[in-house]
Design an enzyme around this catalytic site. Structure first.
Site, PDB file in Angstrom:
ATOM      1  N   HIS A  28     -63.446 -35.829 -74.053  1.00 56.66           N
ATOM      2  CA  HIS A  28     -64.645 -36.396 -73.445  1.00 56.66           C
ATOM      3  C   HIS A  28     -65.876 -35.537 -73.753  1.00 56.66           C
ATOM      4  O   HIS A  28     -66.951 -36.058 -74.030  1.00 56.66           O
ATOM      5  CB  HIS A  28     -64.445 -36.493 -71.934  1.00 56.66           C
ATOM      6  CG  HIS A  28     -65.545 -37.209 -71.228  1.00 56.66           C
ATOM      7  ND1 HIS A  28     -65.469 -38.536 -70.911  1.00 56.66           N
ATOM      8  CD2 HIS A  28     -66.760 -36.794 -70.815  1.00 56.66           C
ATOM      9  CE1 HIS A  28     -66.580 -38.901 -70.330  1.00 56.66           C
ATOM     10  NE2 HIS A  28     -67.391 -37.873 -70.246  1.00 56.66           N
ATOM     11  N   HIS A  51     -67.222 -45.661 -68.574  1.00 55.31           N
ATOM     12  CA  HIS A  51     -66.482 -45.175 -67.413  1.00 55.31           C
ATOM     13  C   HIS A  51     -65.265 -46.067 -67.231  1.00 55.31           C
ATOM     14  O   HIS A  51     -65.145 -46.778 -66.241  1.00 55.31           O
ATOM     15  CB  HIS A  51     -67.376 -45.167 -66.167  1.00 55.31           C
ATOM     16  CG  HIS A  51     -67.234 -43.918 -65.363  1.00 55.31           C
ATOM     17  ND1 HIS A  51     -67.303 -43.882 -64.004  1.00 55.31           N
ATOM     18  CD2 HIS A  51     -66.996 -42.644 -65.744  1.00 55.31           C
ATOM     19  CE1 HIS A  51     -67.147 -42.644 -63.573  1.00 55.31           C
ATOM     20  NE2 HIS A  51     -66.949 -41.876 -64.617  1.00 55.31           N
TER      21      HIS A  51
END
Lengths: 265, 960
Positions: free
Chosen positions: B228, B291
């Site tokens: 990430h 998300h």
């Protein structure tokens, strides 16, 4: 001539303060964005203003109910100052969340006109059960002697956006509703393009008698769910794209702010 | 002595008022196929905790908690159920540690009334009347009333537990004595999600230091080295069909930006968002994040915090920008999927959609950011792993775009408190979702509090304009670990973890350090500015605390109550990550244009079917829930036309009121093309995003792009091969179009493991486009405006039905995927831009999913006018003898333009040299009539019918 000072009250979650200030400035006022904490610290500041505006947003997240926590705060900290402000002839406007605050603190509709703070109405969850953002048409309901200060010079039907989840106006009982009608306090109703009763979605929230905005009996305090600060210029109005794009300057909402300013001129 | 006690207040709508909450719940129960429920009653329960007299509690209930007009309450007891009717009570509470925003504001309100309470807890109660078995009630609760990731059903009296204090113990992880073949297991057991190679280099580093890492140190490395944060696959080494690519993103997407070298690009790929020039005083920035995994487990909280996170990216760009618009793109499973088809551990797509939309709505609306643009794709492969792309645009003064951290600067944490929420979010986002993800990763899911973030924004902009801090970043993935680690990369930093304000006690130091609790920013402050800065925060009730300082020793040192818990070399932290090496393969698909079925003579029903398909149908139910007018800058809205319900191409806002300058934003996405060839998917997405900008009157010479890659498991070579193809297309297209990429993000490993099989999402690339518009008065909308106007099609139609709505509606998955000829496309778009700028075009709509037929239908029903269309006039590429191919092919670089008859010559002169066909005229009769190439009527459909079919699907499935 001294400029008309307008206090745009902010708090946590207020979010239409900037454009409301912009509309007031275009209308010739001197808007000042003031946080409630600062006002509570120095309450007498309110005396320096001619207009008090409660803009839209989600004060304190609209937790518990829309506008409730700010209404509770104002009642408990600034009730006397606000009464005094109104008695001295100040103008008040509450837009969307600001309208919810005025109703929940009992400053509107105040059918008796004595600023008792008695809660006579509410703005409940939309019948659709959700937040909706759309352009609607409003009919100006009161003309002539009883006309509200804020609506003078407006055309009979105006185009304006709403954006709320709790905008269903419900008077406490039949008496309040008939007083509202008799006193000329129902300033705006939701209508269709032609000015006739339209049902959902023209009435976007299920308000009783299509009520979109009310004033106090004296017409100096106006509360409405739609956002006049979102139609201060023709560029904001979606109809402009279909109207051969003739350039006009002002949107229909600007007149409301001008009325507030002109009242003191 | 006063004894704290609980006083329960129950609030419900009076029976004479309509309660839309209860009504919705009853409808949702009916949707589950459960019969026998007569009605539902909804009750808000507030538990006042503290020393309070009964009368005061009643005053709080009557003046604050219950509406005086429409609600009623009871205090100290429950509402008695009516009569002897059979009923069940379901009460839902938040799990311990989950933030409840109402609690904080209710406490404030009670304080305003002059009372002091220790705590206010809220729960929701549903009384379900009817003859229904208890097991069925549990099923209803599980499926629609609560989510066990953040909530639970209350059974009896809830115990009020005191969380134990944390007592410090220094914990190290014995990595030195862990055998090499067990390092990967150690990584998984601790939810670090580091590879064996990465673990080895950590082992090596600490062996060199002669000690084991502390838990804090290992966690810090795992956060910083997570996929990430570091994008280690796409920035690592890829062996692609035998070719070595060192850093794919750098070689494609970043490279094209460097080569184009646009003078209006201010800051690209370095800050939290890409920054471009806007006007003399301001720059604008744009960022799109995903998300996905949190939204899969808890759609509302996941989407909410997705928006909250991207807004903080904007607030953390340069010295902080003000968010002016949001964009949101979702990929969901099919909302009408039978419940039995949903794998264990996955939520039903309808529930996911409802939750995600509510989350995006609440955060964006409450922050006062207009959500102006978006898109939704539906495919059953997104069921277990939906995609939620949250984008935000900000504006900032030109001289506030650079940040500077100096040794000696104070590290200040601003905003929300830190809790156990969101631990391992950064590492979890790189893990595969499984049917047990909800259990192991529930701490990675959070609920946001937009008002906390709004307060930060309000005060931060004041502090920024006084230049009271020198650098800022947000606490996103990896929490303080990433924020302080990044800011202090060049200096070093020391942080005293016990100074960080906590929501509740009991957190271990490493948890404080990596928690991803929402609504926190980190700023770097010179000590001379501290008092003035803190006074600004305090004036509006924003918490700010000095937690440490930036040093000059290039070490990251952490202390907890005087004990050193981490001491890491910044160089190792940021540069020690070994390059990831992955294999990628790509095999060209076998495409052919031969259609195995005959097209119908009358294609009306095919058109109607496509109009009512999930991907094409109206998204009004979603769009209306977003406030797209707040801030007063909305110009071209997401819904346009005579009734304000037609699908706009790009949206345009004007961030500086009083100026005629604007910002147009659009997106392009089509995963169905990716199933055939991600190269052409990427090319098509870029073309689509640029077409939309062009269609409203924007200019692609002033347009910048963003990329968001969402892929399956890229450890599988064929998956990564597709991503390489897509990245190459990004380079090839942007290079010709002259549109730089300014920011991007990737989310890999989007798979769902049902336990029996692994379902990978289709390769999905979202391209977002942003353009500065010089004069918003020249913009046009997509709806037909006047009978008699001429309708043109611009661009060539080819037999490109691969991945098209038409073929998918026939169950055919082959076909030739649409290509892009960027040189041709560029000249088409330039000419269209010119024609619009000169005022010759009254409406323009781009052709995308559903092709010419859908674009015509949308243009006409949005405008309220019909048209007679002749397919013989459509410019074709290659031999096409079928009406269905012309009507439904999804060839790129095409537009429908409406031109007033008097402007015909001017228009045709301006646009000469590109494929053009005058295919008909706008008519006042409410019919779309299409004459096929052989002269037969191919489509005859009335506007109302088309619009109804288009509007129906989502409205129906969501009730309204």
């Amino acid at each position: 001539m001294a400029s008309v000072r307008a206090l745009i009250l902010r708090t946590a979650g207020t979010n239409c303060d900037m454009e409301t200030g912009h509309a007031f400035a275009l209308a010739g006022a001197k808007p000042e964005l003031i946080h409630i904490n600062a006002l509570i610290k120095e309450k007498s500041v309110l005396r320096e203003f001619r207009i008090l505006a409660l803009p839209g947003g989600f004060s304190y997240g609209d937790d518990i109910a829309s506008g409730k926590i700010l209404a509770n705060e104002l009642v408990n900290t600034l009730r006397d100052e606000i009464r005094d402000f109104v008695r001295r002839g100040g103008l008040v406007i509450g837009i969307c969340n600001g309208f919810q605050v005025l109703v929940k603190m009992g400053l509107l509709p105040d059918t008796s006109g004595n600023i008792s703070g008695e809660v006579e109405a509410t703005l409940a969850l939309n019948d659709s059960g959700r937040f909706e953002s759309r352009w609607v048409y409003l009919k100006k309901c009161v003309k002539g002697k009883k006309e509200c200060v804020w609506t003078k010079g407006l055309p009979d039907v105006i185009h304006i956006p709403v954006a709320h989840g709790e905008g269903k106006f419900i008077p406490r009982d039949r008496k309040v509703l008939s007083d509202l009608n008799d006193n000329g306090q129902i300033v705006f109703r939701y209508v269709d393009k032609s000015g006739a009763e339209g049902g959902y979605p023209h009435n976007p929230n299920g308000s009783i008698e299509d009520i979109a905005g009310v004033s106090d009996p004296g017409g100096k305090i106006l509360g409405l769910m739609p956002h006049p600060e979102r139609n201060f210029t023709f560029l904001q109005d979606p109809n402009w794209f279909r109207s051969q794009k003739i350039i006009k300057d002002a949107g229909v909402g600007l007149q409301i702010f001008k009325n507030g300013v002109n009242f003191f001129k | 002595m006063k004894v704290a006690r609980d006083m329960k207040i129950e609030v419900r709508t009076r029976s004479e008022f309509y309660d839309s909450v209860s009504t919705k719940v009853k409808k949702d129960i009916a949707d589950l196929g459960i019969k026998g429920v007569k009605r539902v009653e909804y009750i808000d329960v507030y538990t006042l905790r503290g020393d309070i007299r009964d009368n005061d509690a009643i005053k709080i209930a009557s003046d604050l908690l219950a509406d005086k007009i429409s609600q009623e309450f009871v205090a100290g007891k429950c509402f008695s159920s009516k009569g002897k009717e059979k009923h069940h009570v379901v009460e839902i509470a938040y799990n311990p540690g989950v933030m409840d925003p109402v609690e904080e504001s209710a406490l404030k309100a009670v304080r305003d009334m002059g009372f002091v309470l220790d705590e206010i807890k809220t729960t929701k109660k549903y009384v379900i009347y009817g003859d229904v078995a208890t097991s069925v009630i549990r099923d209803i609760a599980d499926r629609i009333l609560y989510n066990k990731v953040i909530q639970h059903m209350v059974k009896g009296e809830e115990e009020h537990k005191n969380v134990p204090e944390y007592k410090f113990v220094y914990k190290e992880v014995d990595i030195l004595n862990t055998p090499k073949d067990e390092l990967r297991k150690l990584s998984l057991d601790r939810q670090l999600y580091l590879s064996a190679v990465e673990m080895e280099s950590i082992q090596e580093h600490f062996r060199h230091l002669g000690r084991n890492p502390s838990d804090c140190e290992l966690e810090t490395l795992a956060q910083t080295w997570s996929e990430h944060c570091k994008h280690k696959t796409l920035m690592g080494i890829v062996e692609y069909n035998g070719l070595i690519i060192d850093n794919l993103l750098k070689e494609t997407i970043m490279r094209v930006t460097r080569e184009l070298d646009k003078p209006w690009c201010v800051s690209v790929f370095v800050d939290n968002a890409g920054v471009i020039k806007y006007d003399k005083e301001n720059n604008i920035c744009f960022k799109v994040e995903t998300h996905n995994h949190p939204s899969a487990l808890e759609p509302y909280g996941g989407a909410e915090t997705g928006v909250g996170g991207v807004l903080r990216d904007i607030m953390g760009t340069g010295l902080g920008a003000k968010p002016i618009a949001n964009t949101d793109v979702f990929c969901f499973g099919l909302p009408d999927a039978p419940a039995s088809s949903i794998a264990k551990g996955a939520l039903h797509p309808k529930r996911v959609m409802k939750g995600v939309v509510s989350g995006v709505r609440d955060y964006g609306n409450k922050m006062g950011i207009p959500t102006v643009n978006g898109s939704v794709c539906f495919d059953e492969r997104y069921t277990g792993n939906p995609l939620v792309f949250c984008g935000s645009i900000g504006i900032m003064p030109v001289d506030a775009c650079e940040k500077q951290v100096d040794p000696g600067d104070l590290i200040v944490a601003v905003g929300g408190r830190t809790g156990r929420d969101g631990i391992h979010g950064a590492t979890f986002s790189s893990a595969e979702l499984t049917s047990s993800s909800e259990v192991i990763s529930s701490t990675a899911v959070q609920i946001g509090n937009p008002i906390t973030e709004k307060k930060i924004l309000d005060t931060l902009l004041v502090a920024r304009d006084k230049r009271l801090y020198g650098a800022i970043t947000d606490c996103g993935a990896g929490g303080f670990s990433s924020a302080v680690g990044e800011m202090g990369e060049e200096t070093g930093a020391v942080v005293y973890l016990e100074k960080i304000p906590l929501k509740y006690k009991g957190l271990e130091p490493w948890e404080i350090w990596i928690s991803e609790a929402q609504e926190r920013m980190v700023i770097s402050v010179k000590s001379v500015n501290k008092d003035e800065l803190f006074a600004i925060f305090e004036s509006e009730g924003v918490e700010a605390v000095v937690i440490g300082e930036f040093t000059g020793d290039k070490q990251l040192r952490l202390y907890y109550e005087g004990n050193k818990v981490a001491d890491i070399d910044m160089r190792f932290l940021h540069k020690g990550l070994p390059k990831t090496v992955r294999k990628a393969v790509w095999k060209a698909p076998d495409e052919n244009g031969i259609l195995s079925f005959r097209g119908k003579k009358d294609l009306t029903n095919d058109l109607l079917k496509i109009l009512s398909s999930w991907n094409v149908c109206s998204k009004e139910w979603i769009i209306r829930q977003y406030d797209h007018e707040v801030q007063g800058g909305s110009i071209l809205k997401p819904l346009v036309g005579a009734e304000n319900d037609g699908p706009s191409d790009a949206s345009v806002i004007r961030p500086v009121l009083g100026s005629y300058r604007g910002v147009a934003v659009s997106n392009g996405i089509n995963p169905n093309y990716g199933d055939i060839d991600p190269y052409w998917m990427a090319a098509s997405a870029i073309d689509e995003a640029l077409r939309q900008i062009t269609a409203v009157g924007g200019d692609i010479e002033k347009t910048a792009l963003l990329d968001n890659f969402c892929w399956g498991n890229t450890e599988k070579p064929e998956q990564l091969g597709g991503a390489v193809r897509a990245a190459q297309a990004c380079y090839d297209m942007a290079k010709v179009f002259g549109t730089p990429f300014i920011s991007g993000k990737d989310s890999l490993n989007n798979e769902f493991n049902t336990g029996k099989k692994v379902i990978s999402i289709p390769p999905t690339l979202l391209i977002s486009a942003i353009a500065v518009v010089d004069d918003i008065r020249k913009l046009i909308s997509m709806d037909a405006k006047a009978p008699g106007d001429l309708l043109y099609i611009v661009g060539e139609t080819a037999n490109e039905l691969g991945g098209s709505r038409y073929l998918l509606s026939k169950g055919v998955k082959s076909g030739i995927v649409p290509r892009v000829d960027p040189e041709m496309s560029l000249s088409i778009m330039r000419k269209v831009t010119q024609a619009i700028a000169r005022g010759y075009v009254r409406a323009a709509h781009d052709l995308s999913e559903g092709g010419l037929a859908v674009a015509l239908a949308e243009t006409l029903f949005a405008g309220g006018f019909g048209a007679r269309i002749d397919l013989k006039k459509v410019p074709l590429s290659g031999d096409i003898e079928r009406d269905d191919v012309i009507l439904f092919s999804e060839s790129n670089s095409r537009f429908i333009l409406e031109v007033p008859a008097v402007k015909r010559n001017d228009f045709e002169r301006t646009i000469s040299g590109i494929p053009l066909g005058m295919i008909g005229r706008v008519a006042s009769s409410p019919w779309l009539v299409v004459k096929g190439i052989k002269g037969d009527t191919a489509i005859k459909a009335d506007l109302a019918r088309m619009k109804k079919e288009w509007q129906k699907p989502i409205k129906e499935v969501m009730h309204g």
